[in-house]
Design an enzyme around this catalytic site. Sequence first.
Site, short mmCIF file in Angstrom:
data_model
loop_
_atom_site.label_atom_id
_atom_site.label_comp_id
_atom_site.label_asym_id
_atom_site.label_seq_id
_atom_site.Cartn_x
_atom_site.Cartn_y
_atom_site.Cartn_z
N THR A 12 0.82 -1.22 0.00
CA THR A 12 0.00 0.00 0.00
C THR A 12 0.85 1.26 0.00
OG1 THR A 12 -1.85 -1.09 1.12
CG2 THR A 12 -1.72 1.30 1.33
N SER A 54 1.28 -7.32 -0.59
CA SER A 54 1.83 -8.33 0.30
C SER A 54 0.91 -9.54 0.46
CB SER A 54 2.15 -7.74 1.68
OG SER A 54 0.98 -7.46 2.41
N THR A 86 1.12 -4.31 4.40
CA THR A 86 0.84 -4.64 5.80
C THR A 86 0.19 -6.00 5.99
OG1 THR A 86 -1.30 -3.49 5.73
CG2 THR A 86 0.63 -2.21 6.44
N ASP A 87 -0.45 -6.55 4.96
CA ASP A 87 -1.22 -7.79 5.15
C ASP A 87 -0.37 -8.94 5.67
OD1 ASP A 87 -3.52 -6.55 4.38
OD2 ASP A 87 -3.83 -7.68 2.53
#
Length: 323
Positions: A12, A54, A86-87
């Site tokens: 992101t 990610s 971030t995932d």
Amino acid sequence: MAHVTVLGTGGTIASTSKDTGATPELSGADLVEAVPDLERYATLSVEQVAQVPSFDMDFSTVARVGEAAERAVDGGADGVVVTHGTDTMEESAYLLDSTLDVDAPVVFTGAQRRPDQVSPDGPSNLLTAVRAAVHDRLSGAGGVYIAFNEELHAARDVTKTHTSALETFASPNTGPVASFHPGDVRFYREPGRRCVRVPVREPTARVEVVTTGVGVDAAAIDRALAAGVDGLVLEGTGLGNTTSALGDAVGRAVETGVPVVVTSRCGAGAVAPVYGTPGGGATLADQGALSGGDLPPQKARLTLALALTAADTVEDVEPYFAL
């Protein structure tokens, strides 16, 4: 002045909006250029390792990030910063804390808001990551971290707790390593590696996660065993318990030489072998299941995959869950 190598992987923090949805398009160099204050803390070089969201990260890409980090440190970098979605950031950071052998800190960061949204958090997070990577307390300590929302977390302990909030990353069992303020940095724990190091670069063993719940039967474990899985992680309830049907299947898996690691679906705390009824934690331990301690299932899966890749026998797996 200290030198930091920034490794870009997408996410992101590097994404912009398109008609078909957000897509990572900005390079690591673009991200660095957008934060002139970074030059107050370090000289910077940038390498683009990947350009992916990610949620589609894979083991080989994480291994390439690790290789790039080692090259950077061997080349004189005092610290490494990895920009990442971030995932699965906590998983990539955990993998590197389990496999890298470098003295310099490796700090992951990213964003919950894209650069083209109102009040993007990427620039602030990148600044925090660089400040962490060059801090005296981390110099020589090694370890892998996540810097986010002006906090620094150890890779082993941190998890993403909210889908969209800026303060999404937390370490439920331990709290952060440090917090960053305009004039100083406050340390709450000593920095350093938190994971047991596994002497492999990339896991090749196949490990599946099976989750229990009301009425869950043995089908998921039976399918995994039929497919030739190398190991299983059980995401249990509470202290690490499961339905009796799933518990019986755990026993069958262990009997066939497939190790099972018990974790909890709770957000904090460690598993403990307390209940002796069918499916209870004590019964699972008696059947030969291993304790995942306070590891969440996604990290226990990574440790088991790495351990099975490195170990000669199933018995050699348990020490990797010692912390």
